[in-house]
Structure formats: structure tokens, C-alpha cells
Design an enzyme around this catalytic site. Structure first.
Site, mmCIF file in Angstrom:
data_model
loop_
_atom_site.group_PDB
_atom_site.id
_atom_site.type_symbol
_atom_site.label_atom_id
_atom_site.label_comp_id
_atom_site.label_asym_id
_atom_site.label_seq_id
_atom_site.Cartn_x
_atom_site.Cartn_y
_atom_site.Cartn_z
ATOM 1 N N ILE A 14 0.824 -1.198 0.000
ATOM 2 C CA ILE A 14 0.000 0.000 0.000
ATOM 3 C C ILE A 14 0.862 1.253 0.000
ATOM 4 O O ILE A 14 0.498 2.279 -0.594
ATOM 5 C CB ILE A 14 -0.975 0.001 1.206
ATOM 6 C CG1 ILE A 14 -2.013 1.113 1.060
ATOM 7 C CG2 ILE A 14 -0.216 0.143 2.515
ATOM 8 C CD1 ILE A 14 -2.953 0.965 -0.099
ATOM 9 N N SER A 36 11.014 -0.130 8.630
ATOM 10 C CA SER A 36 10.270 -1.327 8.249
ATOM 11 C C SER A 36 11.146 -2.547 8.495
ATOM 12 O O SER A 36 12.368 -2.490 8.310
ATOM 13 C CB SER A 36 9.877 -1.255 6.768
ATOM 14 O OG SER A 36 9.072 -2.352 6.396
ATOM 15 N N ARG A 37 10.504 -3.639 8.887
ATOM 16 C CA ARG A 37 11.270 -4.866 9.132
ATOM 17 C C ARG A 37 11.852 -5.428 7.847
ATOM 18 O O ARG A 37 12.914 -6.057 7.856
ATOM 19 C CB ARG A 37 10.387 -5.916 9.799
ATOM 20 C CG ARG A 37 10.041 -5.617 11.238
ATOM 21 C CD ARG A 37 9.237 -6.743 11.846
ATOM 22 N NE ARG A 37 7.981 -6.968 11.149
ATOM 23 C CZ ARG A 37 7.173 -7.996 11.360
ATOM 24 N NH1 ARG A 37 7.509 -8.924 12.243
ATOM 25 N NH2 ARG A 37 6.031 -8.105 10.705
ATOM 26 N N LYS A 90 -5.839 2.999 7.529
ATOM 27 C CA LYS A 90 -7.067 2.357 7.999
ATOM 28 C C LYS A 90 -6.844 0.856 8.137
ATOM 29 O O LYS A 90 -6.058 0.276 7.360
ATOM 30 C CB LYS A 90 -8.238 2.678 7.066
ATOM 31 C CG LYS A 90 -8.140 2.061 5.659
ATOM 32 C CD LYS A 90 -8.729 0.658 5.620
ATOM 33 C CE LYS A 90 -8.447 -0.017 4.315
ATOM 34 N NZ LYS A 90 -8.819 -1.433 4.315
ATOM 35 N N ASP A 168 -11.534 -5.809 6.625
ATOM 36 C CA ASP A 168 -10.459 -4.955 6.133
ATOM 37 C C ASP A 168 -10.931 -4.175 4.911
ATOM 38 O O ASP A 168 -10.795 -2.950 4.866
ATOM 39 C CB ASP A 168 -9.209 -5.774 5.824
ATOM 40 C CG ASP A 168 -8.074 -4.915 5.298
ATOM 41 O OD1 ASP A 168 -7.445 -4.212 6.102
ATOM 42 O OD2 ASP A 168 -7.837 -4.925 4.073
#
Length: 308
Positions: A14, A36-37, A90, A168
């Protein structure tokens, strides 16, 4: 006015599809870091955790949190504690209580918290709201069906507790409905279908009403194949309204009355900059509250196991 120095946390699909293009075209922002991992963003500093990023880059003004909702609270609290404005993808969190706590913290620190509902910024949503305000609604229904294999391939977090499952995408519909209907609605009954090997539902049917006994129904399903369905239909005294393609098109009695190119994420970031500049938050929990109500009131129905 100097640009807002922003960082992104959780570099996934996203972010690459929506957040980065929106930020690149908005002069209100300068993207300076990411955490970020697994993912990284070229041309900026990248870190494995938000804590490492906040420690190393104190110049950050705001963070955009795009990791799964189950992990968002701790990251949001860390950012707020460090004096940063926070954009929440979201759904804004895994529970209502944790988002309420973040809103209280943001207010105490004089920071902006943004619960972003991108579907509310679909091009025909405001036109649908105006149309419904001009007439009497007899009934409404939501048909929101898509193929989880296409949109979330091999993403296990969506099936875990707190991942919301079919809600979702379904929460996108709820974010539109709670915005365009003239009065608040509430759930009267619901059936949630859970695959026997998953902790989140794959489908849901819901009945809503309001103080005036308006009938509103919703069908959410993640097993759709072929054409995807993202429609909100209302029978009114002025004709049948169809808000289709996730809010992109508005038709009345079969005639298209509003259609524009999609600009959801650019508008979200425009709104985030606006609330930062004026020193306020924008946290509407109505869509997430309906999801919570569905889990509270809904009857569970177990269906066959689901495999990607």
C-alpha cells in the site's frame, strides 16, 4: 512555509502503490526516513524499527503508520511521545480503546492525529452525500465483495485476531456509509462466516437501522471471483442511487451524474497537512465502531478451511 518532514513506518504494497506517489506530488511534505522490518525506500535513511528511526532522525515532524493494525498502537504512542504528528492507515487500530487513548495523548501534547479513511475521499462520495441529503431514503444496501487472493496474497496478519478479515475491505464501505447517510445507523443483526482454520471472518451479512427505522443491509465477502463489487445502492424518493466502483461513480436511475479520476491518497495527505497546520486532530471512529458491534452482536458460522 517549510515542508512537513515526514517518515513512513511499514513499507509494503500500500505504501508503494499509494503513499509514495501521493507524497511525491505534494509540496507540503518532504519524505526523509522510513522504518520497516523488510522494506526500504531508496534515497532516504531506512531503519528496522520506529524507535531506531526516531532516535536517529530527530528532525522528523510527522510519521505515517502503515503496518498492520495489531502493531500500530505502540508505534503511534512512540511517535506521539517523541513529539510527532501521526497519520494512521485504515483501520486506525486493532481496538477502539487504543485509538481513543492515542487521541487523548495527542490532545495532551498538542499534536495532530489523523484516522485516515481513504474511501471517503473517492471522487463521487460527496456528490452521493449531497444527493441523499436532498431526498428521502427508503432503504439502502451495501454489496462489497472482492477476491482476497488478489488483494492480500499470503498476508497472514489479516486472518489473525485483530486483522479484521473481510472487514479490512468492508470497513471502506462503512467509512462511506457513515459519511453519506443523513443519520447515524446501528447494527440490529449480523452473521459472520469464519473459515475453520482462521481467526477472522471471510464473509459477513449485516442488518442496520436508525432512529427512523431505515433498513440498511450489507453483504461482505472475500471469495468473489471475476468482477469485484464495491457498490452502495439506495432507493429514494428521487430514484435509485448507485455509488459504484468503491465510490468512483454515482448514478441515479441508471444515468451517471458524477465521475472523476481517483485521488484518494493525495486528498488524505492534503487533509493531514491541513490539520497539522491548524493544530487539530481528525479521528472519526464510526466505521471501526460498526466492526466492533458486528463482532459483539454477530452470530458466528463456521465454513470450510481457507487456503491461499
Amino acid at each position: 512555509m517549510a515542508p512537513i518532514r515526514i517518515a513512513i513506518v511499514g513499507v509494503g504494497k500500500i505504501v508503494r502503490d499509494q503513499h509514495l506517489p501521493a507524497l511525491a506530488k505534494n509540496a507540503d511534505y518532504q519524505l526523509i526516513a522510513a522504518a520497516s522490518r523488510h522494506g526500504t525506500i531508496e534515497g532516504i535513511d531506512n531503519f528496522k524499527s520506529i524507535d531506531a528511526m526516531l532516535d536517529a532522525v530527530p528532525a522528523i515532524d510527522a510519521v505515517s503508520l502503515c503496518m498492520p493494525p495489531q502493531y500500530r498502537y505502540e508505534a503511534a504512542r512512540a511517535a506521539l511521545d517523541a513529539g510527532k504528528h501521526v497519520f494512521l492507515e485504515k483501520p486506525p487500530g486493532a481496538t477502539l480503546s487504543e485509538v481513543a487513548d492515542l487521541e487523548t495523548l495527542a490532545a495532551a501534547k498538542g499534536l495532530s492525529l489523523f484516522a485516515s479513511w481513504h474511501s471517503r475521499y473517492a471522487p463521487a462520495v460527496e456528490a452521493a452525500k449531497s444527493f441523499l441529503a436532498s431526498t428521502t431514503i427508503r432503504s439502502a444496501k451495501i454489496i462489497w465483495k472482492e477476491d482476497v487472493r488478489h488483494w492480500h496474497p499470503n498476508q497472514e496478519w489479516i486472518w489473525a485476531a485483530g486483522g479484521l478479515g473481510v472487514f479490512d475491505p468492508g470497513i471502506n464501505a462503512l467509512s462511506i456509509v457513515t459519511h453519506i447517510l443523513p443519520r447515524p445507523i446501528f447494527i440490529t443483526s449480523a452473521t459472520l462466516e469464519f473459515p475453520e482454520n482462521r481467526d477472522a471472518p471471510i464473509a459477513a451479512t449485516i442488518a442496520f437501522s436508525d432512529a427512523h427505522k431505515l433498513s440498511v443491509s450489507a453483504e461482505f465477502d472475500w471469495r468473489q471471483t471475476g468482477k469485484q463489487s464495491w457498490d452502495i445502492i439506495a432507493e429514494t424518493d428521487a430514484g435509485e442511487m448507485v455509488l459504484s466502483e468503491g465510490g468512483a461513480k454515482l448514478a441515479v436511475d441508471g444515468k451517471i451524474v458524477h465521475e472523476e479520476p481517483e485521488q484518494e491518497y493525495p486528498m488524505l495527505y492534503r487533509r493531514f497537512a491541513e490539520i497539522i497546520r491548524v493544530g487539530r486532530s481528525d479521528v472519526d471512529l464510526a466505521p471501526l465502531r460498526h466492526v466492533a458491534d458486528a463482532f459483539m452482536l454477530g452470530r458466528r458460522k463456521f465454513v470450510e478451511a481457507f487456503h491461499d
